[in-house]
Design a protein around this motif. Structure first.
Motif, PDB file in Angstrom:
ATOM      1  N   TYR A 606       0.858  -1.184   0.000  1.00 47.84           N
ATOM      2  CA  TYR A 606       0.000   0.000   0.000  1.00 47.84           C
ATOM      3  C   TYR A 606       0.891   1.230   0.000  1.00 47.84           C
ATOM      4  O   TYR A 606       1.783   1.373   0.846  1.00 47.84           O
ATOM      5  N   PRO A 623      -1.458   2.149  -7.349  1.00 47.68           N
ATOM      6  CA  PRO A 623      -2.507   1.831  -6.374  1.00 47.68           C
ATOM      7  C   PRO A 623      -2.121   0.617  -5.533  1.00 47.68           C
ATOM      8  O   PRO A 623      -1.203  -0.139  -5.890  1.00 47.68           O
ATOM      9  N   SER A 625      -1.767  -3.041  -4.016  1.00 46.37           N
ATOM     10  CA  SER A 625      -1.731  -4.304  -4.746  1.00 46.37           C
ATOM     11  C   SER A 625      -1.426  -5.448  -3.801  1.00 46.37           C
ATOM     12  O   SER A 625      -0.980  -5.249  -2.664  1.00 46.37           O
ATOM     13  N   ALA A 647      -3.315  -8.967  -7.860  1.00 49.48           N
ATOM     14  CA  ALA A 647      -4.477  -8.077  -7.869  1.00 49.48           C
ATOM     15  C   ALA A 647      -4.029  -6.661  -7.571  1.00 49.48           C
ATOM     16  O   ALA A 647      -3.091  -6.444  -6.791  1.00 49.48           O
ATOM     17  N   GLN A 648      -4.689  -5.701  -8.205  1.00 49.11           N
ATOM     18  CA  GLN A 648      -4.356  -4.299  -7.979  1.00 49.11           C
ATOM     19  C   GLN A 648      -5.628  -3.458  -8.032  1.00 49.11           C
ATOM     20  O   GLN A 648      -6.501  -3.679  -8.865  1.00 49.11           O
ATOM     21  N   GLN A 649      -5.700  -2.500  -7.129  1.00 44.36           N
ATOM     22  CA  GLN A 649      -6.840  -1.585  -7.083  1.00 44.36           C
ATOM     23  C   GLN A 649      -6.786  -0.631  -8.272  1.00 44.36           C
ATOM     24  O   GLN A 649      -5.725  -0.347  -8.817  1.00 44.36           O
ATOM     25  N   GLY A 650      -7.936  -0.131  -8.699  1.00 44.70           N
ATOM     26  CA  GLY A 650      -7.985   0.817  -9.803  1.00 44.70           C
ATOM     27  C   GLY A 650      -7.286   2.128  -9.466  1.00 44.70           C
ATOM     28  O   GLY A 650      -7.239   2.555  -8.308  1.00 44.70           O
ATOM     29  N   GLN A 651      -6.756   2.772 -10.494  1.00 44.50           N
ATOM     30  CA  GLN A 651      -6.057   4.044 -10.314  1.00 44.50           C
ATOM     31  C   GLN A 651      -7.045   5.168 -10.014  1.00 44.50           C
ATOM     32  O   GLN A 651      -8.148   5.217 -10.583  1.00 44.50           O
ATOM     33  N   LYS A 652      -6.648   6.069  -9.123  1.00 41.47           N
ATOM     34  CA  LYS A 652      -7.452   7.253  -8.864  1.00 41.47           C
ATOM     35  C   LYS A 652      -7.488   8.145 -10.103  1.00 41.47           C
ATOM     36  O   LYS A 652      -6.604   8.098 -10.941  1.00 41.47           O
ATOM     37  N   GLY A 667      -9.066  -1.524 -11.821  1.00 36.45           N
ATOM     38  CA  GLY A 667      -8.463  -2.583 -11.031  1.00 36.45           C
ATOM     39  C   GLY A 667      -8.547  -3.926 -11.745  1.00 36.45           C
ATOM     40  O   GLY A 667      -9.321  -4.104 -12.688  1.00 36.45           O
ATOM     41  N   TYR A 697      -6.517  -5.954 -18.812  1.00 32.29           N
ATOM     42  CA  TYR A 697      -6.120  -5.011 -17.774  1.00 32.29           C
ATOM     43  C   TYR A 697      -4.909  -4.216 -18.251  1.00 32.29           C
ATOM     44  O   TYR A 697      -4.266  -4.544 -19.269  1.00 32.29           O
TER      45      TYR A 697
END
Length: 731
Positions: A606, A623, A625, A647-652, A667, A697
């Protein structure tokens, strides 16, 4: 600042430094007084001398030859596939690898060293000129170490974000008997129809040993999920590399001579942007690019003397040359034209260095003192050429958009650097903490050379020489918490000298009334890192938790617009320093051996970054992951299989300087399945199915600076389901 930032800062201040690495080190006691146990993982990058990871107050990943084979590593992208917090800087398919991004800091701010020698920086200008960073073919690498966070105390300028250290094959890595050995590796990947081959042979007789190795790879354009072959940008890449090493063992130490060379050729067709934006009238665009580099290193691993217990002396010479040609047809104009653009960049560098160490007792305290120096001199120059041919009038001109070719983007330049460093490891009492202070003096001198071509093209552009010095401290603490845990803490300062192309800029478009000027007051970029963490291990469990808080100041904004000068009637551009950027994060790794057959690993990352001037998020910070792995090993030891979830969170949502929305990668979660089979002691077969669920992705870092509707976005998508296979044979 948002509430999550405050929470994270508080956590970082309470946590302790640890090496965020799935370490396999076993340690019976921390009272062993600098004794490295046989099963411990050894790192060199952290101290420039061999250390067990349990002795390092820093965050280091060590990828051995066995792990490179196990992960089916063909190239730099494969290398960091499962490395949390480490990414590639690439933002285009045409020009290849441009470097590594560590904890959100990339570009030329991350040092890359091959056999302890730093490689050339990347230089890019416009859309048709980009040297990338020449990474030695990883088939000739035997080990890669990644040091996270500012490391300028030991590595000087360009180590602001960290260090990636590549060690090439040694004769002893290839020998299978006392006198000879050969290793052959073949590989294939369907994601780019890539083929790969390497052969290495070693001979040993008496005090002499010799290694000869060569590698070749060929691939087409990388696939992008959702696009057919005719929708991609066609590309053919061929890379050839060679390595020659001779070692001679004497009573005074070991003499080593190494030579490596790399040639890379890329033929590209750029189709995605035809008919849009600046290429609205373009009907064809292609590139013919070539990079050649070589490096020679003479080193001496010295036996003990009166001044040190161990050390290495080395001298080196290296050269890199890039030639890139672009061919464009603008067939939609009333008078169609053909355009050629050529770019050449030459870099030559030589120097000397030493890394020395001795153990002693001072003031009743056990100490390991390391010291050394690095001196280097580099010469760089570039040249751009171009012509435009009018197909109707049959006229040729060498003036395009107000620029008359050939020209240079900066005057020929010479860079001299000198670094003197000293660090110590002081054990305060038996079983107690070890304090590791360090200090480096860094000298940087940039001198422009006489350059008739630059003066001819930019007669009104002033150039400047630049000299900077800096003191770069660090302080680490390692405190054993019993035989199964350590507490770490570190403060380190990073530094990056102003690059030659930012200090002296050649840019003058008279028809657009644009002029770039030099900046003799350009300051070095500086970084400050605070890390703290815990590492705990039991018989079958290893757990690491790390928190870091990095502050960077005086980041250089290249060729930034400075406004309109009414006296000159020109729009002025100049490279300038920007204010503070803060990047901070948490890293967690957990490894569990459930029984003799089953093992699992978990990594969480994080991080977040903020530009303190604008209050905006930092686009270079990825982001959150995670990566989870389950491994099963057959009781016979003949094979193993691994399932790896990424896995990775979506970009702001991010915006550019004009407040226009940039592409925010969604994400994703993907699964890989890898298998290793060991039919015999000599033969190893590996295979993998990547992106098993065939997901679409993007890597946020690769697309984060593009507008939402940029036509390059679709072809930057990761490959869909694909396979890789390798065969390794030793005899």
């Amino acid at each position: 600042m948002a509430t999550p930032h405050h929470r994270l800062t508080n956590v970082c201040s309470a946590l302790m430094l640890a090496v965020a690495l799935p370490a396999t080190a076993q340690q019976t006691s921390n009272d062993s007084d600098n004794t490295i146990l046989p099963d411990e993982i050894i790192t060199v990058v952290a101290h420039r001398q061999a250390r067990a990871l349990s002795e390092v107050a820093g965050t280091v990943s060590v990828l051995s030859d066995a792990e490179l084979e196990r992960d089916l590593v063909f190239n730099a992208s494969d290398l960091i596939r499962y490395e949390m917090g480490v990414e590639l800087d690439d933002t285009t398919h045409r020009f290849g690898y441009s470097g590594f991004r560590i904890r959100g800091v990339g570009g030329n701010r991350t040092a890359i060293v091959v056999d302890q020698v730093a490689i050339a920086d990347r230089f890019a200008v416009g859309s048709f000129s980009d040297t990338g960073r020449g990474l030695l073919d990883l088939g000739l690498a035997n080990r890669v170490e990644i040091l996270r966070g500012p490391a300028s105390t030991l590595y000087g300028s360009d180590a602001l974000g960290g260090v990636v250290a590549v060690q090439t094959l040694q004769p002893e890595d290839v020998l299978t008997t006392e006198h000879q050995g050969t290793r052959v590796r073949l590989g294939y990947g369907s994601d780019a129809d890539r083929g790969y081959g390497r052969v290495a042979t070693a001979l040993s007789s008496g005090n002499h040993s010799l290694l000869m190795a060569a590698a070749v790879s060929h691939n087409d354009e990388v696939e992008a999920k959702g696009l057919e072959g005719d929708q991609l940008d066609p590309q053919k890449t061929v890379q050839r590399a060679a390595l020659l090493k001779w070692h001679y063992l004497t009573d005074q130490g070991e003499l080593k001579l190494s030579f490596d060379a790399l040639r890379e050729q890329r033929d590209s067709q750029i189709k995605h942007s035809l008919g849009t934006g600046r290429q609205a009238s373009t009907t064809a665009l292609s590139g013919d690019d070539e990079r050649y580099e070589w490096r020679a290193i003479l080193s001496f691993d010295s036996a003990a003397t009166a001044f040190y217990d161990q050390g290495q002396w080395r001298v080196f010479l290296q050269q890199a040359q890039t030639q890139q040609n672009s061919f464009e047809e603008r067939g939609r104009l009333a008078e169609p034209v053909s355009i050629f653009r050529g770019f050449r960049y030459d870099y030559s560098n030589y120097g000397a260095a030493a890394d020395l160490e001795f153990e002693t007792q001072l003031l009743g305290l056990s100490q390991r003192i390391g010291y050394g120096f690095e001196w280097s001199q580099a010469e760089v120059w570039d040249e751009r050429d171009a012509w435009q041919f009018n197909q109707v009038t049959q006229q040729t001109t060498k003036t395009l958009l107000g620029e008359t070719f050939p020209l240079r983007d900066f005057p020929r330049s010479k860079i001299q650097e000198l670094g003197l460093y000293l660090h110590d490891e002081i054990k305060l009492w038996r079983g107690g903490p070890t304090v590791s202070p360090g200090l480096r003096y860094e000298y940087y001198d940039l001198a422009t050379q006489a350059d008739e071509l630059f003066d001819l093209r930019y007669p009104n552009t002033a150039v400047t020489d630049l000299t900077h010095t800096a003191w770069l401290p660090k302080l680490g603490v390692l405190w054993p918490l019993g035989p199964q845990a350590e507490w770490f803490a570190q403060y380190a300062r990073g530094y990056r000298a102003p690059p030659f192309a930012d200090v002296n800029v050649g840019l003058y478009y008279p028809q657009f009334r644009v002029l770039a000027i030099a900046n003799p007051d350009l300051k070095p970029e500086r970084g400050y890192t605070f890390e703290t963490g815990l590492r705990w291990r039991a018989k079958n469990t290893e757990l690491t938790l790390t928190g870091y808080h990095n502050r960077f100041s005086d980041f250089i904004d290249s060729r930034a617009a400075q406004g309109f000068d009414p006296q000159q009637q020109l729009l002025i551009f100049q490279s300038v320093n920007r204010d503070k950027v803060v990047i901070e994060g948490l890293e967690l790794s957990w490894k569990q051996q459930w029984n003799r057959r089953w093992e699992s690993q978990l990594w969480l990352d994080y991080s977040q970054g903020e530009d303190r001037t604008t209050g905006q998020d930092v686009a270079s910070v990825s982001p959150p992951s995670m990566l989870a792995e389950v491994n099963y090993a057959a009781p016979s030891g003949a094979w193993e299989t691994r399932f790896i979830l990424r896995a990775q969170q979506g970009q702001k949502q991010l915006y550019n300087v004009d407040d226009e929305a940039l592409y925010a990668a969604p994400g994703y979660a993907t699964m890989d399945w890898l298998v290793q089979w060991f039919p015999s002691h000599q033969l190893q077969v590996g295979a993998g199915v990547f992106n098993l669920a065939d997901r679409k992705y993007w890597n946020p870092i690769q697309v984060g600076n593009y507008p939402q509707d940029d036509p390059i976005i679709p072809i930057m998508a990761a490959a869909g389901r694909h396979v890789k296979a390798t065969v390794n044979y030793r005899f």
